[in-house]
Design a protein around this motif. Structure first.
Motif, PDB file in Angstrom:
ATOM      1  N   TYR A 161       0.865  -1.184   0.000  1.00  0.00           N
ATOM      2  CA  TYR A 161       0.000   0.000   0.000  1.00  0.00           C
ATOM      3  C   TYR A 161       0.899   1.230   0.000  1.00  0.00           C
ATOM      4  CZ  TYR A 161      -3.091   3.681   1.538  1.00  0.00           C
ATOM      5  OH  TYR A 161      -3.783   4.858   1.627  1.00  0.00           O
TER       6      TYR A 161
ATOM      7  N   TYR B 185      -9.905  -3.680   0.672  1.00  0.00           N
ATOM      8  CA  TYR B 185      -8.737  -3.252  -0.114  1.00  0.00           C
ATOM      9  C   TYR B 185      -7.745  -4.406  -0.267  1.00  0.00           C
ATOM     10  CZ  TYR B 185      -4.240  -1.184  -1.206  1.00  0.00           C
ATOM     11  OH  TYR B 185      -3.025  -0.913  -1.781  1.00  0.00           O
TER      12      TYR B 185
ATOM     13  N   TRP C  11     -13.783  -4.933  -5.408  1.00  0.00           N
ATOM     14  CA  TRP C  11     -13.823  -4.976  -3.951  1.00  0.00           C
ATOM     15  C   TRP C  11     -14.898  -5.961  -3.503  1.00  0.00           C
ATOM     16  CZ3 TRP C  11     -12.263  -0.780  -0.251  1.00  0.00           C
ATOM     17  CH2 TRP C  11     -11.113  -0.126  -0.707  1.00  0.00           C
TER      18      TRP C  11
ATOM     19  N   LEU D 252     -15.067   2.037  -1.183  1.00  0.00           N
ATOM     20  CA  LEU D 252     -13.998   2.602  -2.000  1.00  0.00           C
ATOM     21  C   LEU D 252     -13.864   4.100  -1.733  1.00  0.00           C
ATOM     22  CD1 LEU D 252     -11.799   2.421  -4.123  1.00  0.00           C
ATOM     23  CD2 LEU D 252     -13.569   2.562  -5.884  1.00  0.00           C
TER      24      LEU D 252
ATOM     25  N   TRP E 190     -12.160   4.488   1.514  1.00  0.00           N
ATOM     26  CA  TRP E 190     -10.741   4.193   1.363  1.00  0.00           C
ATOM     27  C   TRP E 190     -10.000   5.375   0.748  1.00  0.00           C
ATOM     28  CZ3 TRP E 190      -7.787   0.945   3.658  1.00  0.00           C
ATOM     29  CH2 TRP E 190      -6.484   0.759   3.203  1.00  0.00           C
TER      30      TRP E 190
END
Length: 185
Positions: free
Chosen positions: A57, A107, A117, A153, A156
């Protein structure tokens, strides 16, 4: 359950805790029965417990242990996070679109599969209720749709913007001290 209590809940084996031990056992038994019904209704074909996942990430490695990684009969993945209680708190998280732990698991799975997702939900052990942003997967879910119309999403992406902003502050030598009586500088 006997072994689990001995290794993870030994306090329930102390003298005078027999009633508490019986309550925990009864709660877990009811919860398991409700969970099996939820999974059956959703046509879940695969259940992985404590599924470890680690993915890159940005500039770090991000990892976690997904309580229940589910796959339904169509191949769709679902991350299910089990919580002992806090049903109202978790419902509010879903409604406010702030369930960052669920978003993190989603994620991780999307990166692992290179795909979409997965769906997300909470299972509340005390009540046996399943909380979800919609009833697409679990027909008996208590639905708590995000009030902002967003999804995991979007959450995120907000989290990522915050992460970048904080690192920019730290790189510039700024550390926020958020306490009463301290003026911003």
């Amino acid at each position: 359950l006997t072994e689990l209590i001995a290794t993870e809940g030994a306090v329930l084996l102390e003298p005078g805790r027999g009633v508490d031990r019986q309550k925990v056992s009864a709660t877990l038994e009811r919860a398991l029965q409700r969970l099996v019904v939820h999974l059956g209704d959703a046509k879940i074909v695969t259940v992985l417990a404590e599924h470890a996942e680690e993915q890159p990430y940005l500039d770090i490695s991000l990892g976690g242990s997904i309580d229940l990684m589910l796959t339904d009969s169509t191949g769709r993945e679902i991350v299910l996070d089990a919580k002992w209680g806090g049903e109202n708190y978790r419902a509010k998280e879903l409604q406010d679109n702030t369930a960052l732990q669920l978003a993190t698991y989603a994620y991780l799975r999307s990166k692992a599969t290179g795909g979409a997702w997965p769906s997300q939900a909470y299972f509340i052990i005390e009540s046996g209720n399943l909380l979800a942003p919609d009833a697409t997967i679990f027909s008996e879910a208590q639905v708590h749709a995000p009030r902002d119309g967003g999804d995991m999403l979007a959450l995120w992406q907000r989290g990522e913007a915050t992460y970048r902003w904080r690192w920019e502050q730290l790189a510039a030598g700024h550390i926020e001290v958020n306490v009463d009586g301290v003026e911003p500088t």
